[in-house]
Structure formats: C-alpha cells, structure tokens
Design a protein around this motif. Structure first.
Motif, PDB file in Angstrom:
ATOM      1  N   LEU A  31       1.008  -1.259   0.369  1.00  0.00           N
ATOM      2  CA  LEU A  31       0.044  -0.130  -0.077  1.00  0.00           C
ATOM      3  C   LEU A  31       0.937   1.299  -0.014  1.00  0.00           C
ATOM      4  O   LEU A  31       0.809   2.041  -0.465  1.00  0.00           O
ATOM      5  CB  LEU A  31      -1.112   0.321   1.350  1.00  0.00           C
ATOM      6  N   ALA A  32       2.018   1.345   0.720  1.00  0.00           N
ATOM      7  CA  ALA A  32       3.090   2.567   0.817  1.00  0.00           C
ATOM      8  C   ALA A  32       3.544   2.677  -0.900  1.00  0.00           C
ATOM      9  O   ALA A  32       3.397   3.905  -0.830  1.00  0.00           O
ATOM     10  CB  ALA A  32       4.611   1.991   1.269  1.00  0.00           C
ATOM     11  N   ASP A  33       3.234   1.858  -1.390  1.00  0.00           N
ATOM     12  CA  ASP A  33       4.176   1.821  -3.395  1.00  0.00           C
ATOM     13  C   ASP A  33       2.240   2.911  -3.764  1.00  0.00           C
ATOM     14  O   ASP A  33       3.146   3.545  -4.707  1.00  0.00           O
ATOM     15  CB  ASP A  33       4.353   0.460  -3.919  1.00  0.00           C
ATOM     16  N   VAL A  34       1.408   2.393  -3.298  1.00  0.00           N
ATOM     17  CA  VAL A  34       0.505   2.753  -3.965  1.00  0.00           C
ATOM     18  C   VAL A  34       0.122   4.292  -3.673  1.00  0.00           C
ATOM     19  O   VAL A  34       0.039   4.916  -4.884  1.00  0.00           O
ATOM     20  CB  VAL A  34      -0.831   2.098  -3.649  1.00  0.00           C
ATOM     21  N   VAL A  35       0.984   4.615  -2.369  1.00  0.00           N
ATOM     22  CA  VAL A  35       0.824   6.517  -1.920  1.00  0.00           C
ATOM     23  C   VAL A  35       1.731   7.258  -2.592  1.00  0.00           C
ATOM     24  O   VAL A  35       1.380   8.527  -2.678  1.00  0.00           O
ATOM     25  CB  VAL A  35       1.330   5.974  -0.101  1.00  0.00           C
ATOM     26  N   VAL A  36       2.791   6.668  -3.000  1.00  0.00           N
ATOM     27  CA  VAL A  36       4.072   7.369  -3.879  1.00  0.00           C
ATOM     28  C   VAL A  36       3.325   6.836  -4.969  1.00  0.00           C
ATOM     29  O   VAL A  36       2.908   8.438  -5.636  1.00  0.00           O
ATOM     30  CB  VAL A  36       4.969   5.934  -3.544  1.00  0.00           C
ATOM     31  N   THR A  37       2.506   5.793  -5.531  1.00  0.00           N
ATOM     32  CA  THR A  37       2.582   5.949  -7.198  1.00  0.00           C
ATOM     33  C   THR A  37       1.126   7.205  -7.798  1.00  0.00           C
ATOM     34  O   THR A  37       1.338   8.313  -8.671  1.00  0.00           O
ATOM     35  CB  THR A  37       2.312   4.526  -7.784  1.00  0.00           C
ATOM     36  N   ASP A  38       0.616   6.836  -6.448  1.00  0.00           N
ATOM     37  CA  ASP A  38      -0.849   7.593  -6.590  1.00  0.00           C
ATOM     38  C   ASP A  38      -1.207   9.002  -6.092  1.00  0.00           C
ATOM     39  O   ASP A  38      -1.788   9.545  -5.966  1.00  0.00           O
ATOM     40  CB  ASP A  38      -2.588   6.829  -6.625  1.00  0.00           C
ATOM     41  N   ARG A  39       0.075   9.412  -5.179  1.00  0.00           N
ATOM     42  CA  ARG A  39       0.297  10.622  -4.198  1.00  0.00           C
ATOM     43  C   ARG A  39      -1.299  10.532  -3.338  1.00  0.00           C
ATOM     44  O   ARG A  39      -1.881  11.393  -3.483  1.00  0.00           O
ATOM     45  CB  ARG A  39      -0.391  12.045  -5.567  1.00  0.00           C
ATOM     46  N   VAL A  40      -1.488   9.511  -2.772  1.00  0.00           N
ATOM     47  CA  VAL A  40      -2.526   9.417  -1.846  1.00  0.00           C
ATOM     48  C   VAL A  40      -1.918  10.533  -0.569  1.00  0.00           C
ATOM     49  O   VAL A  40      -0.907  10.397  -0.050  1.00  0.00           O
ATOM     50  CB  VAL A  40      -2.394   7.614  -1.378  1.00  0.00           C
ATOM     51  N   ASP A  41      -3.051  11.420  -0.418  1.00  0.00           N
ATOM     52  CA  ASP A  41      -3.101  11.586   0.833  1.00  0.00           C
ATOM     53  C   ASP A  41      -3.174  11.362   1.866  1.00  0.00           C
ATOM     54  O   ASP A  41      -2.869  11.118   2.862  1.00  0.00           O
ATOM     55  CB  ASP A  41      -3.602  12.940   0.663  1.00  0.00           C
ATOM     56  N   VAL A  42      -4.302  10.366   2.542  1.00  0.00           N
ATOM     57  CA  VAL A  42      -4.818   9.619   3.523  1.00  0.00           C
ATOM     58  C   VAL A  42      -4.834   8.276   3.465  1.00  0.00           C
ATOM     59  O   VAL A  42      -6.261   8.508   2.307  1.00  0.00           O
ATOM     60  CB  VAL A  42      -5.912  10.824   3.697  1.00  0.00           C
ATOM     61  N   VAL A  43      -4.611   7.710   4.034  1.00  0.00           N
ATOM     62  CA  VAL A  43      -5.116   6.156   4.114  1.00  0.00           C
ATOM     63  C   VAL A  43      -6.442   5.213   5.178  1.00  0.00           C
ATOM     64  O   VAL A  43      -6.181   5.881   5.951  1.00  0.00           O
ATOM     65  CB  VAL A  43      -3.893   4.287   4.278  1.00  0.00           C
ATOM     66  N   VAL A  44      -7.493   5.397   4.374  1.00  0.00           N
ATOM     67  CA  VAL A  44      -8.083   4.802   5.509  1.00  0.00           C
ATOM     68  C   VAL A  44      -8.594   3.408   5.754  1.00  0.00           C
ATOM     69  O   VAL A  44      -7.937   2.753   5.023  1.00  0.00           O
ATOM     70  CB  VAL A  44      -9.529   5.714   5.256  1.00  0.00           C
ATOM     71  N   VAL A  45      -8.912   2.852   7.222  1.00  0.00           N
ATOM     72  CA  VAL A  45      -9.076   1.853   7.681  1.00  0.00           C
ATOM     73  C   VAL A  45      -9.844   1.783   7.961  1.00  0.00           C
ATOM     74  O   VAL A  45     -10.304   1.422   9.438  1.00  0.00           O
ATOM     75  CB  VAL A  45      -7.568   0.958   8.334  1.00  0.00           C
ATOM     76  N   ALA A  46     -11.716   0.971   8.047  1.00  0.00           N
ATOM     77  CA  ALA A  46     -12.456   1.123   7.984  1.00  0.00           C
ATOM     78  C   ALA A  46     -12.549  -0.488   8.708  1.00  0.00           C
ATOM     79  O   ALA A  46     -13.819  -1.299   8.504  1.00  0.00           O
ATOM     80  CB  ALA A  46     -13.382   0.335   7.138  1.00  0.00           C
ATOM     81  N   GLY A  47     -12.308  -0.258   9.926  1.00  0.00           N
ATOM     82  CA  GLY A  47     -12.573  -1.731  10.834  1.00  0.00           C
ATOM     83  C   GLY A  47     -12.234  -3.216  10.199  1.00  0.00           C
ATOM     84  O   GLY A  47     -11.208  -3.637   9.304  1.00  0.00           O
ATOM     85  N   ASP A  48     -11.688  -4.271  11.459  1.00  0.00           N
ATOM     86  CA  ASP A  48     -11.022  -4.896  11.374  1.00  0.00           C
ATOM     87  C   ASP A  48      -9.184  -4.879  10.838  1.00  0.00           C
ATOM     88  O   ASP A  48      -8.999  -5.909  10.031  1.00  0.00           O
ATOM     89  CB  ASP A  48     -11.631  -6.288  10.612  1.00  0.00           C
ATOM     90  N   LEU A  49      -9.102  -3.682  12.058  1.00  0.00           N
ATOM     91  CA  LEU A  49      -7.296  -4.271  11.571  1.00  0.00           C
ATOM     92  C   LEU A  49      -6.675  -4.833  12.101  1.00  0.00           C
ATOM     93  O   LEU A  49      -5.595  -5.771  10.969  1.00  0.00           O
ATOM     94  CB  LEU A  49      -6.840  -3.010  12.686  1.00  0.00           C
ATOM     95  N   TYR A  50      -6.945  -5.956  13.133  1.00  0.00           N
ATOM     96  CA  TYR A  50      -6.578  -7.148  13.476  1.00  0.00           C
ATOM     97  C   TYR A  50      -7.814  -7.842  13.601  1.00  0.00           C
ATOM     98  O   TYR A  50      -8.607  -7.603  13.335  1.00  0.00           O
ATOM     99  CB  TYR A  50      -6.058  -7.296  15.243  1.00  0.00           C
TER     100      TYR A  50
END
Length: 378
Positions: A31-50
């Motif tokens: 996901l970090a690569d997607v952040v860089v490639t697509d210039r993502v500002d915010v990553v959200v996790v909508a539940g069930d991290l664990y």
C-alpha cells in the motif's frame, strides 16, 4: 485530496491453521507503493485492523511496520475498529499518535468528532464510526429504543450530519463497519446479527460525500459514493474468485470527483480439486495448483487413511480436505457393514461414536438384545 479506502486487514489471522503474517505484511506493505505512485494523502482502515481483540505480539509488530511504511510514504492514516478489534486497545494512544499522522476514532461518544484534514480547497472531515454493538451503543448514544445494529447506526449518522451541518462547505468522509443492504457476504466474515437486525439500509448514510465501508470481504459498489473495499487477502475458499483491491477516492472543492480501483497482489492463490486420492496425487494436470492453498473433496468409495498428509506430499499447501464418496453416504454405510454380523456392526458403531469398543458386559447386553429382537420377529 486523495484517499485510499481499505478495510478488514485482519492482521494475525490464520488460514486453516497456516500462519499468514508474512503474506499479510507483503500485501499491506505494498500500500505504501500505491501511496507514492498515486500521490495519496490519506489511507483509511474501516475496521478489523486485527483479527482478534487481543492480537499476539507478532501481529502487533507486523501491523506497526506496515503503518510505519505507509506513513513514511507520505500518507496520513485514519483507523476505526471493527467487530474483531478491541476499540480500547486500538485507541489507547490516539491522542499521541495523531501528532505523528496516525488518527484513531474508537469512542462511541466521540463519533461525531471528525479528523479534520486540509487540502488546497479547505477542510475535509473524516468521521470514524467504530463497530456499534447494539446494547452498549444504545446506552452510550442515549437511544434505548434503538433496535439492533441499524438502529444505533441511524443515530450515529444523525449525529454526524448534525456536526457536518455546522461546518459549512466542509467535505465529508465516513468510515463505518457494518452489513449494508445489497452487500454480498462470504464464509470468512463473523456475523454481526445482534438484536434481531443485521442489515443497514443504504439511506442511513445519506448526506456525506463518501462512505468507506468495512466488514464484507469482497470489493463491492453499492453506489458511487458507498463502497466496500473488501479484505486485502482471501481468508476463505469462498473468496477464491474475488479480485482483491482497494479504492482510490478523489475529492475536489465540490466533493467526490471519482473512484478508481487498485488491484492488490496475490501472495498465494486459492484452488479447489475433486476426485479420487490416487488420481489427484498422480495426475500431472494438477501441476498448475501445486503451489496454491488447496481445498480438496475426495470421492473415493472408502475413506482414505491420513488423506491430508498424502495430499501434502504432492501439494504442500493443501489445507482442507473433505470426503464425499461418489455413491453418497448410503454407499459408504453399505460398504462398512457388508459381511459383518449384527454384533460386529453394533460394536463398531459404539466404537465410532464413543471412541472405544464396548466392554464384555456391554457386548453381552447387545447380544441379548439382538437375540430378543430375532425371537420377536419369528
């Protein structure tokens, strides 16, 4: 502003007893690569991290490394807990982690207090609605009459809209962990049917620019602004044909501009086979699935001995096996009793059910019962 909508990481989950931490770290670090490639500002996790309310140390360390990579790539992170998570544990250091760009929204009483982030067009309010267990949520929200999950989510969204109304011109994103009507489930989700109502109508989420849903493990579009990202990996064989992905969400000064899909890598494919054991382990046609997680249905007329071990000699990642004889259960029973006396059949039945053969006194009672039945039949 660009957001990456993810959910249901389930860090620490196993797959039919197999540890998945290495595969999870590989996919989620991507996901970090997607952040860089697509210039993502915010990553959200909508539940069930664990996957568990009390994750083990290895799962916590894996999650920490993944989040650090995403943050180092330049994105801020917003997390809300799901029905697998412990809200208290995820949010315990929230006031401190926010300073470093990791925001948690875990308290029911504060679900209408958004994370406010700025872009060139002004503020964006991100509201995190933690998974709402109906009984405690009714009390915390002061709506004892609310019925089931739908009832408490309706009150939660009422509060979100009320807060948003006081923020004129502010764009909005809601993270929620719920089973929304129209979504398709799989075998790997834990049911959230509580209080008699599981489904939540899509209209509950009216009034915001985008709703990042979690809970269902397949990526799904309920409307342009209402979506499930699904889990980043398959956690049951019912997900074998799903294309795992995340949603790239873009907001401009007027709200939602568009949403694009970003597919995720598959660390190990899932496959199913059916047939007789010897045919499966010998047929070269099955070489293509030799490195897949494998679920096998055996059709042998007699249950093979230690079939999973035999299969794993050819397919090292075979993890699940069922026996369904080609002639059905009746053929199995007829074969099992063929040529045996009533006494032998009864002893085997007791042994199969109880785990030990009848003792001599019990065998004598069985013989007496058969003899009595034979006399009555004459």
């Amino acid at each position: 502003m660009r957001l990456l909508h993810t959910s249901d990481w389930h860090v620490g989950r196993t797959f039919h007893g197999r540890d998945l931490l290495a595969e999870q770290e590989a996919v989620l670090s991507g996901l970090a690569d997607v952040v860089v490639t697509d210039r993502v500002d915010v990553v959200v996790v909508a539940g069930d991290l664990y996957d568990r309310a009390v994750p083990n140390a290895e799962a916590v360390q894996t999650c920490a490394r993944v989040l650090s990579r995403i943050r180092a790539a330049g994105a801020r992170i917003v997390i809300t807990p799901g029905n697998h998570d412990s809200a208290a544990r995820i949010g315990v250091f929230g006031e401190f982690t926010a300073a470093g760009g990791l925001h948690t929204r875990t308290r029911i009483a504060e679900l209408d207090q958004p994370v406010l982030l700025e872009d060139a067009h002004g503020p964006v309010a991100l509201y995190g609605i933690p998974f709402l267990e109906p009984e405690p949520a009714r009390q915390a929200l002061g709506v004892p009459e609310a019925r089931g999950h739908a009832g408490v989510l309706t009150e939660a969204m009422r509060r979100v809209r009320a807060d948003l109304a006081a923020r004129a011109g502010t764009r909005s994103v809601v993270l929620a962990h719920a089973f929304v009507s129209g979504g398709a489930s799989s075998d790997s989700e834990r049911t959230i049917t509580v209080g008699g109502v599981q489904d939540v109508a899509t209209s509950v989420f009216d009034g915001v620019d985008y709703v990042a849903l979690g809970h269902l493990h397949g990526p799904q579009v309920l409307s342009e602004r209402l979506r499930y990202s699904g889990s980043p990996m398959a956690y049951s064989f019912s997900e074998a044909r799903q294309v795992k992905s995340v949603w790239l969400v873009e907001l401009d000064e007027g709200g939602l501009v568009g949403v694009e899909e970003r597919e995720l890598p598959v660390p190990r494919a899932l496959a199913t086979l059916s047939g007789a054991l010897e045919d499966l382990v010998r047929d070269p046609a099955h070489d293509a699935v030799a490195d897949s997680f494998l679920s096998v249905v055996l059709t042998d007329p007699v249950r093979p001995l230690d079939p999973l071990r035999r299969l794993q000699q050819r397919f090292p990642h075979a993890v699940h096996v069922e026996w369904k004889p080609a002639g059905g259960r009746a053929a199995e029973v007829r074969f099992a009793v063929r040529g045996r006396s009533d006494d032998e059949v009864a002893c085997c039945f007791v042994d199969d059910c109880r785990g030990e053969r009848p003792n001599p006194r019990e065998q004598a009672l069985l013989r007496e019962a058969f003899a009595a039945a034979a006399r009555e039949a004459q």
